[in-house]
Design an enzyme around this catalytic site. Structure first.
Site, PDB file in Angstrom:
ATOM      1  N   ASP A 190      -8.394  18.240 -14.011  1.00  0.00           N
ATOM      2  CA  ASP A 190      -8.571  17.040 -14.752  1.00  0.00           C
ATOM      3  C   ASP A 190      -8.024  16.895 -16.076  1.00  0.00           C
ATOM      4  O   ASP A 190      -8.786  17.391 -16.967  1.00  0.00           O
ATOM      5  CB  ASP A 190     -10.098  16.643 -14.452  1.00  0.00           C
ATOM      6  CG  ASP A 190     -10.348  15.232 -14.951  1.00  0.00           C
ATOM      7  OD1 ASP A 190      -9.844  14.697 -15.678  1.00  0.00           O
ATOM      8  OD2 ASP A 190     -11.527  14.667 -14.526  1.00  0.00           O
ATOM      9  N   TYR A 222     -16.939  15.959 -15.412  1.00  0.00           N
ATOM     10  CA  TYR A 222     -17.200  14.685 -15.210  1.00  0.00           C
ATOM     11  C   TYR A 222     -18.320  14.206 -14.299  1.00  0.00           C
ATOM     12  O   TYR A 222     -18.249  14.654 -13.082  1.00  0.00           O
ATOM     13  CB  TYR A 222     -16.025  13.787 -14.933  1.00  0.00           C
ATOM     14  CG  TYR A 222     -16.337  12.209 -14.804  1.00  0.00           C
ATOM     15  CD1 TYR A 222     -16.662  11.555 -15.845  1.00  0.00           C
ATOM     16  CD2 TYR A 222     -16.307  11.608 -13.504  1.00  0.00           C
ATOM     17  CE1 TYR A 222     -16.941  10.094 -15.771  1.00  0.00           C
ATOM     18  CE2 TYR A 222     -16.529  10.294 -13.337  1.00  0.00           C
ATOM     19  CZ  TYR A 222     -16.858   9.426 -14.404  1.00  0.00           C
ATOM     20  OH  TYR A 222     -16.875   8.214 -14.107  1.00  0.00           O
ATOM     21  N   ARG A 230       0.861  -1.195  -0.091  1.00  0.00           N
ATOM     22  CA  ARG A 230      -0.096  -0.017  -0.135  1.00  0.00           C
ATOM     23  C   ARG A 230       0.722   1.185   0.061  1.00  0.00           C
ATOM     24  O   ARG A 230       0.465   2.141  -0.724  1.00  0.00           O
ATOM     25  CB  ARG A 230      -0.932  -0.083   1.202  1.00  0.00           C
ATOM     26  CG  ARG A 230      -1.783   1.245   1.287  1.00  0.00           C
ATOM     27  CD  ARG A 230      -2.749   1.347   2.240  1.00  0.00           C
ATOM     28  NE  ARG A 230      -2.983   0.509   3.479  1.00  0.00           N
ATOM     29  CZ  ARG A 230      -2.039   0.830   4.543  1.00  0.00           C
ATOM     30  NH1 ARG A 230      -1.333   1.917   4.559  1.00  0.00           N
ATOM     31  NH2 ARG A 230      -2.119   0.023   5.500  1.00  0.00           N
ATOM     32  N   LYS A 283      -8.949   5.841 -18.927  1.00  0.00           N
ATOM     33  CA  LYS A 283      -9.348   6.078 -20.336  1.00  0.00           C
ATOM     34  C   LYS A 283      -8.071   6.013 -21.261  1.00  0.00           C
ATOM     35  O   LYS A 283      -7.648   4.994 -21.570  1.00  0.00           O
ATOM     36  CB  LYS A 283      -9.712   7.673 -20.394  1.00  0.00           C
ATOM     37  CG  LYS A 283     -10.845   7.845 -18.983  1.00  0.00           C
ATOM     38  CD  LYS A 283     -12.100   6.916 -19.185  1.00  0.00           C
ATOM     39  CE  LYS A 283     -13.085   6.985 -17.908  1.00  0.00           C
ATOM     40  NZ  LYS A 283     -13.288   8.110 -17.296  1.00  0.00           N
TER      41      LYS A 283
HETATM   42  C1  PLP Z   1     -13.833   8.613 -16.163  1.00  0.00           C
HETATM   43  C2  PLP Z   1     -13.401  10.096 -15.747  1.00  0.00           C
HETATM   44  C3  PLP Z   1     -13.339  10.081 -14.289  1.00  0.00           C
HETATM   45  C4  PLP Z   1     -13.147   9.119 -13.294  1.00  0.00           C
HETATM   46  O1  PLP Z   1     -12.414   8.191 -13.376  1.00  0.00           O
HETATM   47  P1  PLP Z   1     -12.865   6.582 -13.005  1.00  0.00           P
HETATM   48  O2  PLP Z   1     -11.426   5.989 -13.292  1.00  0.00           O
HETATM   49  O3  PLP Z   1     -13.988   5.996 -13.760  1.00  0.00           O
HETATM   50  O4  PLP Z   1     -12.927   6.589 -11.448  1.00  0.00           O
HETATM   51  C5  PLP Z   1     -12.834  11.517 -13.952  1.00  0.00           C
HETATM   52  N1  PLP Z   1     -12.548  12.447 -14.888  1.00  0.00           N
HETATM   53  C6  PLP Z   1     -13.087  12.176 -16.159  1.00  0.00           C
HETATM   54  C7  PLP Z   1     -12.845  13.468 -17.154  1.00  0.00           C
HETATM   55  C8  PLP Z   1     -13.234  10.772 -16.675  1.00  0.00           C
HETATM   56  O5  PLP Z   1     -13.544  10.861 -17.960  1.00  0.00           O
END
Ligand code: PLP
Length: 383
Positions: free
Chosen positions: A170, A98, A46, A195
């Site tokens: 983000d 998001y 961890r 992603k």
């Molecule tokens: C998918 C996504 C998230 C969240 O990520 P997870 O891996 O699904 O928890 C946050 N911001 C954006 C822009 C996303 O597309």
């Protein structure tokens, strides 16, 4: 070293024990100590794991960051970075974020006593400075999900710093190949590595990067204290994805240009939202702060019924949530990824469809959308 080289080599020297050119998956929870407190840098997975460390080193380098932290999901990264807030600290976020981030803000942070304000992306240029009074955290996404609005990150970071606020960006849609928010003045970059960074729709993960030593120390502490870390196999999958990020992004963007071209000339499409279009309100900013315009594109159909029919008619584009994988996806944000915004002041339009343009032949992607859109031009159906 340039981006492509760092993606393949940083943090990934051949294994000293065996010469393996690929970083091994260190599937171990704990590490031997030769005497109490004497170890080779790792005690417990961890706290630190060599496979995760390789990912953290490599992806930090791609973001131009001094420090990186890998998490179990993008939301785990988001939840961890918001723990930098003190009780009662005020948050200002762009309104189009998001759906899960919106849920974290309104259903977790707000009830716990953090005032959450939002600002429309169109208002950032003119009104941001006035809205920052008392704000401790400015949360940006650019391009935004699912409306593909663009925020001037350098401008926003200057205004936030003048007001004493920290800036989190983000960067999931753009990836560090197309945009590096720290270079534009942001304090912390967040990714859902689920992603484009993983890139193959086979892993869920998240990431935080920063160059500020104090924030890095606190995030490292929180990563271990809260414990939502990436496991070694997940870290390995993301690390493998990074190696091909640059070539994938180049082809993703090229395919998106072809798809957007079709959408623009199709009568069943009321409007195309893509920062690469000259008439997009954020086009100039995107051209300045991004290397290319990405492979997420949204469009408005003429009615919600038409949008729902189009979404279930595609054959190459799969109807599914998520984005950024090799396979093209289509989704209806109002009923899928962004259902949690329905009761907000900024619900996503029900006629909106979002595309994640993948790496199939662009001719097949264009043909697939042509057949899905064929019966939806105004006047051609009763719907
Ligand atoms: C998918 C996504 C998230 C969240 O990520 P997870 O891996 O699904 O928890 C946050 N911001 C954006 C822009 C996303 O597309």
């Amino acid at each position: 070293m340039d981006f492509e080289t760092r993606a393949i080599h940083v943090g990934q020297a051949p294994d000293p024990l065996t010469g393996a050119v690929t970083v091994p998956i260190y599937a171990t929870s704990t590490f031997r100590q030769t005497a109490v407190g004497q170890h080779q840098g790792y005690e417990y997975s961890r706290t630190g794991n060599p496979t995760r460390h390789a990912l953290e080193t490599c992806l930090a380098s791609l973001e131009g960051a001094a420090h990186g932290f890998a998490f179990a999901s993008g939301m785990a990264a988001a939840a961890t970075v918001t723990e930098l807030l003190a009780p009662g600290d005020r948050v200002l976020a762009v309104s189009d974020v998001y759906g899960g981030t919106h849920r974290l803000f309104t259903q977790v942070l707000q009830p716990r006593g953090h005032p959450i304000d939002t600002i429309g992306c169109e208002q950032v240029a003119g009104e941001l400075a006035d809205r920052l009074t008392g704000v401790r955290l400015l949360w940006l996404e650019s391009p935004t999900n699912p409306l593909l609005a663009v925020v001037d990150i350098a401008h926003a970071a200057r205004a936030a710093h003048a007001a004493g606020a920290m800036v989190v960006v983000d960067n999931t849609f753009a990836t560090p190949y197309l945009q590096r928010p720290l270079e534009l003045g942001a304090d912390v970059v967040l990714h859902s590595t689920t992603k484009y960074l993983g890139g193959h729709s086979d892993v869920v993960g998240g990431f935080l990067a920063t160059s500020d030593p104090q924030r890095a120390e606190r995030i490292g502490f929180l990563q271990n204290a809260l414990g939502a870390v990436a496991g070694p196999f997940d870290a390995w999958l993301v690390l493998r994805g990074l190696k091909t990020l640059a070539v994938r992004m180049r082809q993703h963007c090229a395919n998106a240009r072809e798809v957007v071209g079709l959408l623009q000339r199709h009568p069943a499409v009321a409007r195309v939202l893509y920062p690469g279009l000259a008439d997009h309100p954020g086009h100039q900013i995107a051209a300045r702060q991004m290397l290319d315009f990405g492979a997420m594109a949204s469009f408005l159909a003429h009615s919600e019924a038409a949008a729902l029919r189009i979404a279930q008619r595609t054959r190459v584009f799969t109807l599914a949530e998520s984005l950024g994988g090799v396979e093209s996806l289509i989704e209806h944000p109002a009923r899928m990824t962004h259902a949690s915004t329905a009761s907000s002041s900024h619900p996503v339009p029900p006629t909106l469809l979002r595309l994640s343009v993948g790496l199939e032949a662009s001719s097949d992607l264009v043909a697939d959308l042509e057949q899905a859109l064929a019966d939806e031009a105004p006047g051609r159906t009763g719907g």
